[in-house]
Structures are given as C-alpha cells and as structure tokens.
Design a protein around this motif. Structure first.
Motif, PDB file in Angstrom:
ATOM      1  N   PHE A 136       0.846  -1.185   0.000  1.00 20.72           N
ATOM      2  CA  PHE A 136       0.000   0.000   0.000  1.00 20.72           C
ATOM      3  C   PHE A 136       0.892   1.248   0.000  1.00 20.72           C
ATOM      4  O   PHE A 136       2.069   1.177   0.370  1.00 20.72           O
ATOM      5  CB  PHE A 136      -0.941  -0.004   1.209  1.00 20.72           C
ATOM      6  CG  PHE A 136      -1.865  -1.209   1.246  1.00 20.72           C
ATOM      7  CD1 PHE A 136      -2.214  -1.886   0.070  1.00 20.72           C
ATOM      8  CD2 PHE A 136      -2.386  -1.678   2.449  1.00 20.72           C
ATOM      9  CE1 PHE A 136      -3.063  -2.989   0.099  1.00 20.72           C
ATOM     10  CE2 PHE A 136      -3.232  -2.781   2.485  1.00 20.72           C
ATOM     11  CZ  PHE A 136      -3.570  -3.443   1.311  1.00 20.72           C
ATOM     12  N   ALA A 137       0.299   2.389  -0.370  1.00 18.92           N
ATOM     13  CA  ALA A 137       1.097   3.607  -0.563  1.00 18.92           C
ATOM     14  C   ALA A 137       1.986   3.958   0.643  1.00 18.92           C
ATOM     15  O   ALA A 137       3.183   4.203   0.468  1.00 18.92           O
ATOM     16  CB  ALA A 137       0.179   4.774  -0.925  1.00 18.92           C
ATOM     17  N   PRO A 138       1.461   3.962   1.879  1.00 13.95           N
ATOM     18  CA  PRO A 138       2.336   4.307   2.994  1.00 13.95           C
ATOM     19  C   PRO A 138       3.424   3.245   3.242  1.00 13.95           C
ATOM     20  O   PRO A 138       4.504   3.563   3.729  1.00 13.95           O
ATOM     21  CB  PRO A 138       1.399   4.373   4.206  1.00 13.95           C
ATOM     22  CG  PRO A 138       0.032   4.424   3.649  1.00 13.95           C
ATOM     23  CD  PRO A 138       0.067   3.757   2.314  1.00 13.95           C
ATOM     24  N   GLU A 139       3.133   1.995   2.856  1.00 13.35           N
ATOM     25  CA  GLU A 139       4.135   0.928   3.005  1.00 13.35           C
ATOM     26  C   GLU A 139       5.270   1.110   1.995  1.00 13.35           C
ATOM     27  O   GLU A 139       6.443   0.874   2.316  1.00 13.35           O
ATOM     28  CB  GLU A 139       3.483  -0.446   2.797  1.00 13.35           C
ATOM     29  CG  GLU A 139       2.441  -0.790   3.856  1.00 13.35           C
ATOM     30  CD  GLU A 139       1.616  -2.017   3.508  1.00 13.35           C
ATOM     31  OE1 GLU A 139       0.937  -2.543   4.404  1.00 13.35           O
ATOM     32  OE2 GLU A 139       1.615  -2.444   2.325  1.00 13.35           O
ATOM     33  N   ALA A 140       4.915   1.544   0.779  1.00 10.60           N
ATOM     34  CA  ALA A 140       5.940   1.795  -0.236  1.00 10.60           C
ATOM     35  C   ALA A 140       6.839   2.949   0.225  1.00 10.60           C
ATOM     36  O   ALA A 140       8.066   2.901   0.059  1.00 10.60           O
ATOM     37  CB  ALA A 140       5.278   2.122  -1.574  1.00 10.60           C
ATOM     38  N   HIS A 141       6.237   3.950   0.853  1.00  3.54           N
ATOM     39  CA  HIS A 141       7.000   5.066   1.423  1.00  3.54           C
ATOM     40  C   HIS A 141       7.947   4.545   2.514  1.00  3.54           C
ATOM     41  O   HIS A 141       9.132   4.890   2.552  1.00  3.54           O
ATOM     42  CB  HIS A 141       6.021   6.103   2.000  1.00  3.54           C
ATOM     43  CG  HIS A 141       6.625   7.045   2.992  1.00  3.54           C
ATOM     44  ND1 HIS A 141       7.268   8.207   2.618  1.00  3.54           N
ATOM     45  CD2 HIS A 141       6.701   6.992   4.350  1.00  3.54           C
ATOM     46  CE1 HIS A 141       7.711   8.820   3.706  1.00  3.54           C
ATOM     47  NE2 HIS A 141       7.378   8.112   4.765  1.00  3.54           N
ATOM     48  N   PHE A 142       7.416   3.698   3.365  1.00  4.13           N
ATOM     49  CA  PHE A 142       8.197   3.108   4.457  1.00  4.13           C
ATOM     50  C   PHE A 142       9.374   2.298   3.896  1.00  4.13           C
ATOM     51  O   PHE A 142      10.511   2.417   4.356  1.00  4.13           O
ATOM     52  CB  PHE A 142       7.279   2.212   5.298  1.00  4.13           C
ATOM     53  CG  PHE A 142       7.959   1.490   6.429  1.00  4.13           C
ATOM     54  CD1 PHE A 142       8.294   2.143   7.602  1.00  4.13           C
ATOM     55  CD2 PHE A 142       8.270   0.129   6.318  1.00  4.13           C
ATOM     56  CE1 PHE A 142       8.914   1.466   8.650  1.00  4.13           C
ATOM     57  CE2 PHE A 142       8.875  -0.555   7.357  1.00  4.13           C
ATOM     58  CZ  PHE A 142       9.200   0.125   8.526  1.00  4.13           C
ATOM     59  N   LYS A 143       9.091   1.508   2.857  1.00  2.00           N
ATOM     60  CA  LYS A 143      10.126   0.680   2.227  1.00  2.00           C
ATOM     61  C   LYS A 143      11.273   1.564   1.728  1.00  2.00           C
ATOM     62  O   LYS A 143      12.442   1.286   1.990  1.00  2.00           O
ATOM     63  CB  LYS A 143       9.496  -0.098   1.064  1.00  2.00           C
ATOM     64  CG  LYS A 143      10.464  -0.917   0.233  1.00  2.00           C
ATOM     65  CD  LYS A 143       9.748  -1.529  -0.979  1.00  2.00           C
ATOM     66  CE  LYS A 143      10.750  -2.032  -1.991  1.00  2.00           C
ATOM     67  NZ  LYS A 143      10.849  -3.488  -2.050  1.00  2.00           N
ATOM     68  N   ASN A 144      10.918   2.660   1.046  1.00  2.88           N
ATOM     69  CA  ASN A 144      11.959   3.542   0.517  1.00  2.88           C
ATOM     70  C   ASN A 144      12.787   4.171   1.630  1.00  2.88           C
ATOM     71  O   ASN A 144      14.005   4.252   1.545  1.00  2.88           O
ATOM     72  CB  ASN A 144      11.336   4.655  -0.345  1.00  2.88           C
ATOM     73  CG  ASN A 144      10.755   4.080  -1.621  1.00  2.88           C
ATOM     74  OD1 ASN A 144      11.173   2.999  -2.074  1.00  2.88           O
ATOM     75  ND2 ASN A 144       9.788   4.774  -2.207  1.00  2.88           N
ATOM     76  N   LYS A 145      12.114   4.617   2.677  1.00  3.60           N
ATOM     77  CA  LYS A 145      12.816   5.247   3.809  1.00  3.60           C
ATOM     78  C   LYS A 145      13.777   4.278   4.486  1.00  3.60           C
ATOM     79  O   LYS A 145      14.874   4.649   4.880  1.00  3.60           O
ATOM     80  CB  LYS A 145      11.800   5.760   4.843  1.00  3.60           C
ATOM     81  CG  LYS A 145      11.114   7.034   4.422  1.00  3.60           C
ATOM     82  CD  LYS A 145      12.000   8.239   4.704  1.00  3.60           C
ATOM     83  CE  LYS A 145      11.341   9.507   4.192  1.00  3.60           C
ATOM     84  NZ  LYS A 145      12.280  10.572   3.866  1.00  3.60           N
ATOM     85  N   GLY A 153      12.493 -11.171  12.256  1.00  3.37           N
ATOM     86  CA  GLY A 153      11.910 -10.446  11.131  1.00  3.37           C
ATOM     87  C   GLY A 153      10.648  -9.757  11.633  1.00  3.37           C
ATOM     88  O   GLY A 153      10.133 -10.093  12.705  1.00  3.37           O
ATOM     89  N   TYR A 154      10.182  -8.775  10.879  1.00  3.06           N
ATOM     90  CA  TYR A 154       8.917  -8.136  11.252  1.00  3.06           C
ATOM     91  C   TYR A 154       7.849  -8.452  10.212  1.00  3.06           C
ATOM     92  O   TYR A 154       8.125  -8.508   9.017  1.00  3.06           O
ATOM     93  CB  TYR A 154       9.045  -6.607  11.260  1.00  3.06           C
ATOM     94  CG  TYR A 154       9.824  -6.003  12.395  1.00  3.06           C
ATOM     95  CD1 TYR A 154       9.291  -5.953  13.677  1.00  3.06           C
ATOM     96  CD2 TYR A 154      11.076  -5.433  12.174  1.00  3.06           C
ATOM     97  CE1 TYR A 154       9.995  -5.354  14.715  1.00  3.06           C
ATOM     98  CE2 TYR A 154      11.787  -4.833  13.211  1.00  3.06           C
ATOM     99  CZ  TYR A 154      11.247  -4.793  14.474  1.00  3.06           C
ATOM    100  OH  TYR A 154      11.934  -4.203  15.491  1.00  3.06           O
ATOM    101  N   GLN A 155       6.635  -8.641  10.681  1.00  3.30           N
ATOM    102  CA  GLN A 155       5.478  -8.670   9.801  1.00  3.30           C
ATOM    103  C   GLN A 155       4.535  -7.564  10.257  1.00  3.30           C
ATOM    104  O   GLN A 155       4.460  -7.266  11.443  1.00  3.30           O
ATOM    105  CB  GLN A 155       4.792 -10.041   9.865  1.00  3.30           C
ATOM    106  CG  GLN A 155       5.679 -11.129   9.259  1.00  3.30           C
ATOM    107  CD  GLN A 155       5.147 -12.535   9.416  1.00  3.30           C
ATOM    108  OE1 GLN A 155       3.952 -12.740   9.463  1.00  3.30           O
ATOM    109  NE2 GLN A 155       6.053 -13.485   9.488  1.00  3.30           N
ATOM    110  N   GLY A 156       3.844  -6.989   9.322  1.00  5.21           N
ATOM    111  CA  GLY A 156       2.927  -5.920   9.692  1.00  5.21           C
ATOM    112  C   GLY A 156       2.482  -5.181   8.458  1.00  5.21           C
ATOM    113  O   GLY A 156       2.707  -5.640   7.343  1.00  5.21           O
ATOM    114  N   GLY A 157       1.856  -4.059   8.668  1.00  8.83           N
ATOM    115  CA  GLY A 157       1.419  -3.328   7.496  1.00  8.83           C
ATOM    116  C   GLY A 157       0.578  -2.131   7.863  1.00  8.83           C
ATOM    117  O   GLY A 157       0.297  -1.878   9.036  1.00  8.83           O
TER     118      GLY A 157
END
Lengths: 180, 571
Positions: free
Chosen positions: B190-199, B390-394
């Motif tokens: 999702f959009a905020p997750e893609a932001h998180f991934k990049n950061k 590892g982490y799981q979440g979203g």
C-alpha cells in the motif's frame, strides 16, 4: 431539574460511583472467586433497559439512515455483556446505570441527556482502572452492534462480500468505506 | 484365525502417515504419487474441503458475538483463545476443545491445536519463507545445540517442488538473508508501506518486501486441476476457503493424494503407540484408539511417517515403550520431547500516518509486508543476544472502531464513521528461539487423558536471549516507524508464553550423532530406520522465518528417499 443541577448531580454520582475504594473493590472482585461470574447473574430491569436504549440512540441516532434502536442495539448490548463479559465489567456497567438512574436520566430532555453524556465522556477519561468503564462499554457495544448489523452496515458502508480482486485505488470525494 | 489373518491383511498398507496437517498431508501426497498405498490416520473428526467450512460464507451479522470471544468459548478453549481472535465463532469450533483435551502446564505454554482433517493447515497464517544458508550453519558456528545434518543446498530443490505445488505469491528481491523462491505474482504494498520501504532502504539500508504468502494470485494448471481458484481477497482464510484460494492439506495435498486412488483416511483415530517388532528390529505398525467408541485396532505398514505435530509426535514416541526402547521409541539420546522451540511474537510498535488521504484499497489483502532479519547479519553484531528476528505488519485505514476511543456521539459522529479513517501502521517481530534441552514436554507419570493415554506436560519458557531480543524488537520497531516520519509511535508488548507463535518444533531433532539426536539427515529415526519424523519435531534450530514450507520440503525429500530405499529393499 435544570441543566446545571443535572450536571452537578452527575459529577457527584460519578465521583461516588468511581471512587478509589470502589475501583479497588472491583479489582479485588476480579481476582477473587465470585459466584456471580456466569452470565445468568447479569440482568437489566426494564428501566435500565430503557436507559441503555436511550443512550445507544444518542450515540447512533436515527437520521436519514437507521439508528441504534432500529437495528436492535439495546438487546445486543445486554446479550454481549451477558455472554462475553465477566463480573468486573458487569459491576462497572451496573454502577454506570445506577448513576444514570440517580440523575433521573429518562426524565431529562434530549439536550440535558446530551449534556450528561458529554460530561460522562470527559469524566471517563480520568478513570485509570483496568476494568472497562461504563461509557466505554456502552459506546463500544453500540458501535459494534450497529456497524455489524445488516441494516446498519449496509446503510453506512459499501458492502462487498466477495471482492474478487485487490486494487490500489484513489478515494473519490465523499466515498464511503468498504465493508467486507 | 482366518479372521485375524484377513483383518491383518485389510489393515496392512505400504505406509502409514500419522496426522493430516501441513506435513502429514504432504507426506501422503508424495508417497501415493510414488506408488505407495497409504493410510493416513487423523485423531480428530472429518472436515470436508468446501462443505465443511461452515462459517466461510457467513456475513458479519450472522456471527453472533461479532468476533468477540464468549465466556463459554474462553472456558472450553482455554488455550486456543489465548491467541487473538481464535475464540470467535468464525473459527472456534474448528479448534480443539481444550477442556476435553487438557494438558498440564508445569510452565505456561500456549498450545494451539486443531484436531480435524487438515489440522492447523486450515488456519495457518500462510506466510512462506525459505530458510537461508546461515540458518543451517548457525548452530555449528556458534556452538549452540547440535549441527544440522543437512545444508540449504540439500533442501533447495525440494523448496522449489513445494512452492510450485502450494502456490506462493511473492516478490523476488535477490537477498541472501531471505532466498527467493518460485513465486506467483506479488501482491502490492500500500502507498504508505511503499514510502516506508523507501525510507528504510535510504536510512538503514534495510530491505522491505511484500509478504510471501500461500494465496493464489495467478493459479496454474497444477492448482486448477485440483479445483483450486484464485484468491478472492476476502481475507477470511481462517474460516476455510471454499475457493481453495489459499493452500491447506484440505485444498491441496489430500486431494492430490486422493486422485491416485492409493490414499485411505481414518478419522477419529488417536495413535496411542508405535508397535515395535523386536525380531525384525523395525516398527511394524501402530495401535489406535477410536476417540468416540474407545475401540482399539492395529494397522501395519512397511514405513511409518510421524506428522502429528511436534508435541504430539514426541508424546507418541515417549508413550511407545518396548524392550528395545524402554525410554520411549527412538529415544536412546533422551532428546525426544526436549529442545522445544517456537517463534516469539506479540511485541513491536504502532503509529499513525499523516497524508496519503486519497490512497485507498479495494479488496482485503490476506497478507502483510515483511522486513527480513537485519540483526546479527552482515556488519551488525549484537552483544545482548544471538540470532535475529523479522517483522510482519502493514498499514491500513482505520474503520468505524476508531469511534470507540474518540470523543463524540450523535448524527455527525455517526456520519463521520462511514468514511475511511486515517492510515495507521503496525509491525511486530517474529524472533528466533534457541534449542534448550530444558525447554521440553514429557508425559505425566500418573495422570491419563480420557483415552487412558498419559497426559502431556509442558515445561518451557523464554530465556534471557529471548527477552534481550524482545527489547530490541520493540526499540527497533519504534526507531524504524519514527524514521519513516510516522506520528504517535507507540511500542507494544503483549504478555505471551512460548507456543503462541504456533510454530512449536524441535522435540525429535535431526543430527549426525545418535547420541545427541533422534533423526538422521533423511528424517529417519536413528535406531529404527523405517520410521520417519517430518513435522516440526525434526527441527534442529528454529530460524526466525515461518516454518511450514520447510516442514513440507523436508517431508517431500524424506518421502522420495523412503520410496527409493523401499525399492532397493533397504527398508
């Protein structure tokens, strides 16, 4: 009774109902073995049922869509308390109702009732007991009962039982949330 | 006498598989597909794929307590209901009644059980990750427990074999810490997750990927030929999926075994003992007790696969005593029941997210994002603990329940809750637990269950390494969410015991030396080679990734070996 008196009374009642010794007693209640832990012991009088119904309807009133009473929230609240909660919450709920009875909630007009609930909401924030207080119980169960009822859910959200796909989309103005 | 001979003949198979869950189902599939006549024995009642999923199509208002656990459920399912949501009517009747199937907690252990066809494969979280090379090497490098008798390369082709059959959606990332597999198309972040991934990549050089999950995003012939269809994005998998959208023994391995016409399934049959033939020095079969009628019966086979779930497999071995195995079947090493492991979970952090107001999702993603292990990896060296997590979440948009904690009531309040709320995010750690012989199960010397079988005692708990890791799981989660620019970052740490990961394993470990291990490199009991253990009990260490596809890969590899050995008359 005017509005000012009502609010003063509620404050007194709440102060009394949720005083430190009561809270301690409620905590002890939970850890001791009380015979009163089965659901059968939890029953509301018809006056108490009316109070619950009126509070639920103030939380989710009938507007251009159905309200809490229309979808059976009052009976749902009583059933849930009986089936899914134990003595500490039963106690907390009954004390809250006792406060409402003492301020003669059913005799107040709608504005006065709203005033009582606003005060109740503010006062509830001061409670630190681990037992869920009356206002939180009645509010949570009202929302749960309403938004998962067939009429409440379908009136409030776009119900999609089988999405069939997963898509990232842009929200349109005023778009309702999906429910599944 | 004739009757006895006839009944023995009727009760004789090429192979017996004890258990119908994740690994038992796969054992039955692999053995029948290689030509063996197999008897699968399930202790619980029968659930039929599709028609047995009695809550699958229920609408929200048809679930009486709307997802909450009733007092009756909590009492009957006193262990199962410790896992969030498992006490609800949506699933509770598919989980074991703990009151009727009690165990003794010397130290508290959250034992989540599903005694029915398919076992826990009907309810699993479906996250599917290959182990890395390091997972097989760590014990030897660090001097923890014992060394694995196999390496990643031994299992690699079997991972591919399993992934193709199961159908796993995922994104190839080229990471050594989390090897890529054979994937169906990935689900989106999702959009905020893609932001998180990049950061996370920009600030910490930490990769983030979408979860690898056993839901069919694009079914292949291997899936549709079994009647399985694409995931419908309802995210009600735990109720059982009438579309076969996610993998379970019920939707996958059992139908595959059935179509060979070589599988028989016995339900309601508790395997109480393995029968050992002192002359032939082989296990000759098993003794069962019908859970309803109490009748006992014996079944015979050339090979036996134990897939009862790690705790029940170990208990069955301990309860199978003979002249040769006075300490329990295959238990010369005294390791049966010991080294009980799991993954710790229940801690991490949550945050609220500003922005992304226009981003929304149609459908429910039965999946999350995944942050692979970054601790004690590469240049990172932790002094407080070994291994990693590892982490799981979203991220998701809040629903009407945001109103419970918010101020207000009345018409505007009601109207406001019909709109999607703000985005929030939550990540939780899955941490590796080390093998420790003092973390164990054993049989109570006196107390018996209603079938006269000794009761199981759990005696295991987190140790210092776990608590130190847990502190870091929480601190690192807070750091990462703050670094991503999210607001109201709040740590959480739910009280749990070992077991709640529902990844119990290690109770009959593989190893090279019969003095310190129970199974060899092909999952054979060291001192009774026609018995194979290929459920979680076989695990020599736990990794931090979800274990199911590793159990299935070990099972397929052992089944292939077993059939070849049978053909060569080595077994």
């Amino acid at each position: 009774m005017n509005r000012r008196e009502v609010i003063k009374n509620v404050a007194l009642m709440l102060g009394g109902a949720f005083s430190a010794p009561t809270l301690m007693a409620m905590d002890n209640w939970e850890s001791s073995t009380k015979p009163n832990t089965n659901g059968a012991a939890f029953n509301l009088t018809s006056t108490q049922q009316k109070i619950v119904a009126e509070i639920a309807e103030l939380i989710i009133p009938k507007t251009d869509t159905v309200g809490a009473k229309d979808v059976g929230v009052p009976a749902f609240i009583e059933m849930m308390l009986k089936d899914c909660y134990k003595a500490p919450e039963h106690q907390s709920f009954m004390e809250g109702l006792a406060s409402m009875e003492k301020v003669k909630f059913l005799e107040l007009n709608t504005d006065e009732r709203r005033g009582v609930l606003k005060l109740l909401e503010q006062e509830t924030k001061k409670i630190t007991s681990k037992t869920t207080p009356f206002w939180r119980l009645v509010k949570e169960l009202t929302l749960l009962g309403y938004f998962t009822s067939e009429a409440g859910l379908k009136a409030s959200f776009e119900y999609v039982q089988i999405p069939g796909k997963l898509e990232l989309i842009k929200l349109k103005p005023n778009q309702k949330a999906y429910a599944y | 006498m004739n009757l006895n001979i006839k009944s023995k003949k009727n009760n004789t198979f090429d192979a017996i598989v004890v258990g119908s869950g994740m690994s038992g189902g796969f054992a039955a599939k692999e053995l029948t597909e290689r030509g063996l006549k197999v008897l699968m024995i399930e202790r619980g009642h029968e659930i039929k794929h599709i028609e047995g999923y009695d809550t699958a199509m229920k609408q929200p208002w048809e679930i009486e307590h709307r997802g909450k656990t009733s007092n009756i459920s909590a009492e009957e399912r006193w262990a199962n209901s410790r896992f969030w949501g498992l006490g609800s009517e949506e699933v509770v009747n598919h989980l074991t009644n703990d009151k009727k199937n009690p165990y003794i907690e010397k130290r508290a252990f959250d034992w989540i059980r599903a005694y029915h066809t398919g076992g826990k494969s009907m309810h699993w979280g479906r996250q599917s990750y290959r182990w890395g090379k390091h997972d097989f090497e760590a014990n030897a490098k660090e001097g923890i427990g014992i060394d694995w008798p196999i390496r990643y390369e031994d299992l690699e082709p079997w991972y591919t074999h399993v992934e193709k059959f199961v159908g796993i959606s995922g994104q190839k990332e080229g990471l050594e810490v989390l090897p890529d597999g054979h994937f169906l198309p990935a689900m989106p972040l999702f959009a905020p997750e893609a932001h998180f991934k990049n950061k996370m990549m920009e600030r910490f050089n930490r990769p983030v990927t979408v979860g690898r999950v056993a839901n069919l995003t694009q079914p292949q012939d291997i899936h549709t030929s079994l009647g399985r269809a694409s995931c419908q994005y309802r995210n009600k998998c735990q109720r059982g999926c009438p579309y076969g959208g996610y993998y379970s023994s019920l939707s996958g391995s059992i139908p595959a075994a059935m179509r060979t016409n070589r599988l028989s399934i016995l339900h309601d049959s508790i395997v109480a003992e393995i029968i050992y033939d002192e002359q032939k020095k082989r296990a000759s079969g098993v003794k069962i007790i019908n859970q309803n009628t109490m009748q006992t019966e014996e079944y015979f086979a050339k090979i036996i696969f134990l897939n009862a779930g790690s705790i029940n497999t170990a208990a069955l071995m301990l309860n199978s005593k003979s002249n040769r195995f006075q300490n329990g079947f295959g238990n010369d090493s005294d390791q049966v029941g010991r080294n009980l492991m799991d993954h710790q979970l229940g801690s991490g952090a949550t945050a609220s997210i500003e922005g992304f107001e226009d981003d929304y999702v149609y459908g429910q993603r039965p999946n999350a994002m995944y942050i692979p292990r970054f601790r004690n990896w590469g240049n990172d060296k932790q002094t407080a603990y070994l291994r990693g997590f590892g982490y799981q979440g979203g991220a998701s948009r809040e629903g009407w329940s945001r109103g419970v904690g918010a101020d207000g009531f009345g018409a505007d309040f009601k109207q406001g809750l019909t709109k999607p709320g703000a985005w929030t995010i939550s990540i939780g750690g899955f941490g590796e637990i080390l093998p420790d012989p003092n973390n164990r199960i054993y049989l109570d010397p006196e107390k018996k269950d209603q079938w006269g079988i000794p009761m199981i005692v759990t005696d295991a708990a987190f140790v210092e390494n776990d608590w130190a890791m847990r502190k870091d799981i929480i601190a690192s989660a807070v750091e990462m969410l703050e670094t991503a620019g999210f607001k109201n970052v709040t740590p959480y740490d739910r009280p749990t015991h070992m077991g709640l990961g529902i990844h119990d394993m290690g109770t009959a470990r593989m190893g090279r030396d019969p003095k310190t291990s129970v199974l060899n490199a092909f999952n054979q009991v060291h001192n009774c080679k026609n018995v194979f253990v290929t459920d979680g009990a076989a695990m020599t260490s736990a990794s931090c990734v979800n274990p199911s596809i590793t159990y299935m890969a070990l099972t397929a590899r052992a089944a292939d070996y077993a059939v070849k050995a049978l053909k060569k008359k080595d077994l």
